[in-house]
Write a protein that holds these residues in place. Structure first.
Motif, PDB file in Angstrom:
ATOM      1  N   THR A  87      -3.698  10.760   4.098  1.00 36.29           N
ATOM      2  CA  THR A  87      -3.525   9.560   4.902  1.00 36.29           C
ATOM      3  C   THR A  87      -2.063   9.156   4.914  1.00 36.29           C
ATOM      4  O   THR A  87      -1.476   8.889   3.859  1.00 36.29           O
ATOM      5  N   ASP A 141      -0.016   9.902  -4.658  1.00 38.84           N
ATOM      6  CA  ASP A 141       0.411   8.729  -3.909  1.00 38.84           C
ATOM      7  C   ASP A 141       1.921   8.748  -3.790  1.00 38.84           C
ATOM      8  O   ASP A 141       2.626   9.052  -4.762  1.00 38.84           O
ATOM      9  N   HIS A 161      -4.371  15.297  -5.905  1.00 35.86           N
ATOM     10  CA  HIS A 161      -4.309  13.846  -5.725  1.00 35.86           C
ATOM     11  C   HIS A 161      -2.855  13.400  -5.868  1.00 35.86           C
ATOM     12  O   HIS A 161      -2.163  13.804  -6.807  1.00 35.86           O
ATOM     13  N   VAL A 173       4.829   5.987  -2.724  1.00 37.60           N
ATOM     14  CA  VAL A 173       4.933   4.551  -2.486  1.00 37.60           C
ATOM     15  C   VAL A 173       6.197   4.238  -1.689  1.00 37.60           C
ATOM     16  O   VAL A 173       7.155   5.020  -1.673  1.00 37.60           O
ATOM     17  N   PRO A 231       0.837  -1.201   0.000  1.00 37.29           N
ATOM     18  CA  PRO A 231       0.000   0.000   0.000  1.00 37.29           C
ATOM     19  C   PRO A 231       0.872   1.251   0.000  1.00 37.29           C
ATOM     20  O   PRO A 231       2.036   1.213   0.415  1.00 37.29           O
ATOM     21  N   PRO A 232       0.334   2.378  -0.464  1.00 30.38           N
ATOM     22  CA  PRO A 232       1.109   3.625  -0.463  1.00 30.38           C
ATOM     23  C   PRO A 232       1.537   4.020   0.946  1.00 30.38           C
ATOM     24  O   PRO A 232       0.843   3.765   1.930  1.00 30.38           O
ATOM     25  N   THR A 233       2.690   4.646   1.029  1.00 29.41           N
ATOM     26  CA  THR A 233       3.142   5.215   2.297  1.00 29.41           C
ATOM     27  C   THR A 233       2.317   6.431   2.665  1.00 29.41           C
ATOM     28  O   THR A 233       2.105   6.718   3.848  1.00 29.41           O
ATOM     29  N   ALA A 234       1.857   7.160   1.647  1.00 29.01           N
ATOM     30  CA  ALA A 234       1.022   8.344   1.869  1.00 29.01           C
ATOM     31  C   ALA A 234       0.076   8.507   0.696  1.00 29.01           C
ATOM     32  O   ALA A 234       0.450   8.242  -0.453  1.00 29.01           O
ATOM     33  N   THR A 235      -1.148   8.921   0.989  1.00 29.44           N
ATOM     34  CA  THR A 235      -2.117   9.213  -0.058  1.00 29.44           C
ATOM     35  C   THR A 235      -2.745  10.579   0.195  1.00 29.44           C
ATOM     36  O   THR A 235      -3.019  10.958   1.336  1.00 29.44           O
ATOM     37  N   VAL A 236      -2.941  11.306  -0.896  1.00 31.30           N
ATOM     38  CA  VAL A 236      -3.603  12.611  -0.860  1.00 31.30           C
ATOM     39  C   VAL A 236      -4.760  12.540  -1.838  1.00 31.30           C
ATOM     40  O   VAL A 236      -4.560  12.245  -3.017  1.00 31.30           O
ATOM     41  N   ARG A 237      -5.965  12.772  -1.369  1.00 31.19           N
ATOM     42  CA  ARG A 237      -7.147  12.616  -2.205  1.00 31.19           C
ATOM     43  C   ARG A 237      -8.024  13.865  -2.158  1.00 31.19           C
ATOM     44  O   ARG A 237      -8.581  14.208  -1.120  1.00 31.19           O
TER      45      ARG A 237
END
Length: 246
Positions: free
Chosen positions: A68, A32, A30, A34, A8-14
């Motif tokens: 996240t 990601d 947006h 990884v 899963p991504p280390t960080a996500t921005v949505r």
């Protein structure tokens, strides 16, 4: 045939939006990051680079959307931000929240050794050179063994030779620990020297996202990196000598 598991991504921005005084700085962003990826973030002043970094660090909150970052995050800023009334080793220890006093001291000394400052653990920050202070700041960020390492223009105040040394150091510790790294910089050549991926922010959105696949150490005069450089500079509004524009 075995299925390859994608971490899963280390960080996500949505869909992130952030405004200041009614002026949007980030607009439906947006992104990601990884595991193990070193990303450089470019953009003109006011494009939202530092705002995005603060959101990822948990130092600010978006007006809308979601950021996240499930793992540990560490930040090294442009200024080393060492407390002058604490010795260098104690400055590094301050990043640790767990363990006995001896365990924290040993981890801090190990982190200082990793950045070449073993003999500086007991000195005062005022005695450090600019490059040594940034090494201490990097040690403080690394001592927590972060999954996400955020670097906010940490080399911009250093002289050219010290910058080269710091580039080599960052690549060395990144290769050893493999965190996801987001490096905020104004320097296109620095981005191309270090990053697997270079992103340009413009008006609060990602305007350009380039994968840099050249082997390290890199020759910035190689055709692929020259092409990347021209695209990045054009996106940043820098007109190259000899280029004819319509």
């Amino acid at each position: 045939m075995a299925t390859r598991l994608i971490p899963p991504p280390t960080a996500t921005v949505r869909g992130v939006r952030r405004s200041f005084g009614g002026t949007p700085v980030l607009d439906d962003l947006h992104l990601d990051l990884v595991p193990g990826e070193l990303v450089a973030l470019l953009g003109r002043s006011g494009s939202g680079k530092s705002t995005l970094l603060r959101l990822l660090a948990g130092l600010d909150r978006p007006d809308a959307g979601q950021v996240t970052v499930p793992g540990t995050v560490s930040v090294a800023f442009q200024e080393p931000r060492l407390f002058p009334w604490r010795r260098v080793g104690r400055n590094v220890e301050l990043a640790l929240r767990e363990g006995t006093r001896t365990e924290r001291r040993d981890r801090a000394r190990s982190a200082l050794a990793e950045v070449g400052l073993t003999e500086k653990a007991s000195v005062w920050p005022v005695t450090l050179s600019g490059g040594q202070a940034q090494r201490a700041s990097l040690a403080r960020a690394l001592v927590r063994e972060p999954e996400l390492l955020l670097l906010d223009e940490p080399f911009s105040a250093l002289d050219a030779l010290t910058r080269i040394e710091m580039h080599a150091l960052v690549l060395d510790v990144w290769a050893r620990h493999r965190p996801a790294v987001l490096l905020v910089t104004h320097d296109v050549d620095e981005a191309l020297t270090l990053a697997d991926r270079v992103i340009v922010l413009d008006q609060g959105r990602i305007a350009l996202d380039i994968a840099v696949r050249s082997a390290r150490p890199r020759d910035l005069h190689s055709p692929d990196l020259v092409e990347h450089r021209e695209r990045l500079l054009a996106q940043l509004g820098v007109e190259l000598p000899g280029r004819v524009t319509a």
